[in-house]
Design an enzyme around this catalytic site. Structure first.
Site, short mmCIF file in Angstrom:
data_model
loop_
_atom_site.label_atom_id
_atom_site.label_comp_id
_atom_site.label_asym_id
_atom_site.label_seq_id
_atom_site.Cartn_x
_atom_site.Cartn_y
_atom_site.Cartn_z
N ASP A 341 -3.96 -8.23 8.23
CA ASP A 341 -5.03 -8.61 7.88
C ASP A 341 -4.94 -7.91 6.33
O ASP A 341 -3.60 -8.90 5.91
CB ASP A 341 -5.53 -6.88 8.18
CG ASP A 341 -4.06 -6.12 8.36
OD1 ASP A 341 -3.61 -6.12 7.71
OD2 ASP A 341 -4.68 -4.71 8.65
N GLU A 384 -11.74 -5.62 8.08
CA GLU A 384 -10.51 -6.74 7.41
C GLU A 384 -9.21 -7.83 8.07
O GLU A 384 -8.33 -7.47 8.02
CB GLU A 384 -9.84 -6.13 5.70
CG GLU A 384 -9.05 -4.78 5.97
CD GLU A 384 -9.76 -4.24 6.02
OE1 GLU A 384 -8.24 -3.16 6.07
OE2 GLU A 384 -10.73 -3.12 7.17
#
Length: 472
Positions: A341, A384
């Site tokens: 991420d 994300e």
């Protein structure tokens, strides 16, 4: 349907308003100036047609007397309609028809109505090309037959002007047939034999120019069931109007030979209509089938793909993970997972705004796609958080891949709305173990490795703890 026809772009028109606002001075001068010149030429040729008496000319063909009307403005205006758009061809056609009508002594009110004949026919053609995407270079069999079919229906609709012409000139009913037949048959032959070859020569260049100037075109509309029904209705109505007018006008003939000739013409045209309707039905079926395939593909894409990044979504990623875990356990080979991420993603959103955050996600997805193999698959697993599965890949290979991905992401510049920034990612790597009961444990170990990467300072790659000793 040929591949050429199947890949035809939708019918789009050159927007006069966008040309005026966004076109260059040279484009405006060439297009508007050339169009005005062609409009003036159409008016002159229309008046000339009356002066030279090119209406309802009798011609012997195979023992039959047929009537033809030669109308040169049709060549110009139909070309403008098919290349640039309906308004570009309809306005010169209207002006030319009104001018010749006034020159011939037609009352103004009738002339204004009479002028709508050819624009109406052009509109039918435009509806056809909007409903079913067909190439306009006429170099494929489907595109050629479709053009002939649309030309016939358009000519029948425009020939309504012949009835106005005959009425305002006080023609007897028996004299209507030459005027009406000359109009539609002459227009059809000119559309097919003159405008058709010109379109075949001109359209490739026009298409390339339009493709390089999309900012000057009207927005294309998705072809709907309504547009197809409208096309089918226009074709059906055109055929009915043609049949009714032919029988009605032929009934007024007192000469048996003229009646016989008219019926033979109707017979051959009716044969052509049957063939055209069969072709039209085939095109509708092909269009429906293609639309269904596109719709199913789009639904499949929506169900499995993340709209922002183009990667797989979480549901599809879980399905693929389970399948890959099963395959790996059966084969005994090695498969790796990379979980990653974006570092400090919230700060990016706070500093640059959420649209910039979306740009960062798209940038990361693009880098992932550039480094993945065809056998790999990537997914946006959370906000994300991203996931990559590497089949037939051991721990060393997965570690090398993750490091390469991390470096590629760090070197990529994200640009949005005048702002530029770079992003970094943390990554966790794990490989499938044969002694685990499901893929969830495999994912959990990669998630733990990702957590350690973040705790260890971010912008780094961590391996599943038991696997570190194997790597060493």
């Amino acid at each position: 349907m040929s591949n050429t026809d199947a890949e035809a772009p939708p019918y789009r028109e050159l927007s006069p308003l966008r040309l005026w606002r966004s076109g260059t001075s040279r484009q405006q001068a060439c297009l508007f100036g050339g169009w005005l010149a062609l409009l003036a030429l159409s008016v002159c040729m229309g008046v000339g047609m009356v002066i030279w008496g090119w209406s309802g000319i009798p011609i012997e063909f195979g023992g039959l007397a047929v009537y033809l009307t030669v109308y040169p403005p049709l060549w110009i205006c139909l070309l403008l309609t098919l290349t640039l758009g309906w308004w570009w061809g309809a306005i010169p056609a209207y002006c030319a028809t009104v001018s010749l009508a006034l020159y011939a002594g037609m009352p103004l009110s009738w002339a204004l109505l009479f002028g709508l004949a050819n624009p109406l026919g052009f509109l039918v053609m435009v509806i056809g090309y909007q409903a079913i995407a067909m190439r306009r270079d006429l170099r494929g069999l489907s595109s050629l037959l479709f053009y002939v079919q649309q030309s016939f229906i358009a000519c029948v609709f425009s020939s309504s002007g012949a009835l106005i012409w005959s009425y305002t000139n006080d023609y007897e009913r028996a004299a209507l047939l030459p005027v009406w037949q000359g109009w539609w048959l002459g227009a059809l032959l000119q559309s097919v034999c003159i405008v058709g070859p010109l379109m075949a020569m001109l359209w490739p260049r026009v298409e390339r120019w339009l493709a390089t100037h999309p900012q000057l075109l009207r927005d294309s509309h998705v072809r709907s069931r309504g547009s197809l029904l409208g096309l089918l209705a226009s074709v059906t109505l055109g055929v009915l109007v043609y049949g009714y007018a032919t029988f009605s006008l032929a009934d007024a003939q007192v000469n048996p030979d003229a009646l016989r000739q008219t019926m033979w013409i109707f017979y051959w045209v009716f044969v052509a209509i049957v063939l055209f309707m069969a072709f039209f039905g085939y095109q509708l079926f092909q269009h429906w089938q293609k639309s269904q395939d596109v719709l199913l593909a789009e639904l499949q894409k929506l169900a499995t793909t993340d709209a922002l990044t183009g990667l797989l979504n979480r549901r599809e990623a879980d399905r693929r993970l389970a399948a890959e875990w099963d395959r790996t356990c059966r084969s005994g080979h090695s498969t790796a997972m990379v979980l990653l991420d974006i570092d400090h993603f919230k700060q990016i959103n706070d500093q640059y705004g959420h649209p910039a955050g979306d740009a960062a996600l798209r940038c990361l997805a693009a880098v992932m796609k550039s480094v993945m193999r065809k056998v790999d698959f990537g997914a946006r697993y959370g906000g994300e958080e991203f996931l990559i599965v590497l089949p037939e890949t051991g721990l060393r290979g997965a570690h090398a891949f993750a490091e390469r991905l991390r470096q590629e992401v760090a070197s990529e510049l994200v640009s949005h709305d005048g702002a530029s920034f770079r992003i970094q990612v943390s990554l966790g790597v794990s490989v499938v173990r044969q002694d685990e009961a499901s893929y969830e444990r495999w994912f959990s170990r990669a998630d733990q490795a990702l957590y350690r990467a973040k705790q260890g300072g971010r912008n780094r790659t961590e391996l599943d703890e038991p696997e570190v000793e194997k790597l060493a």
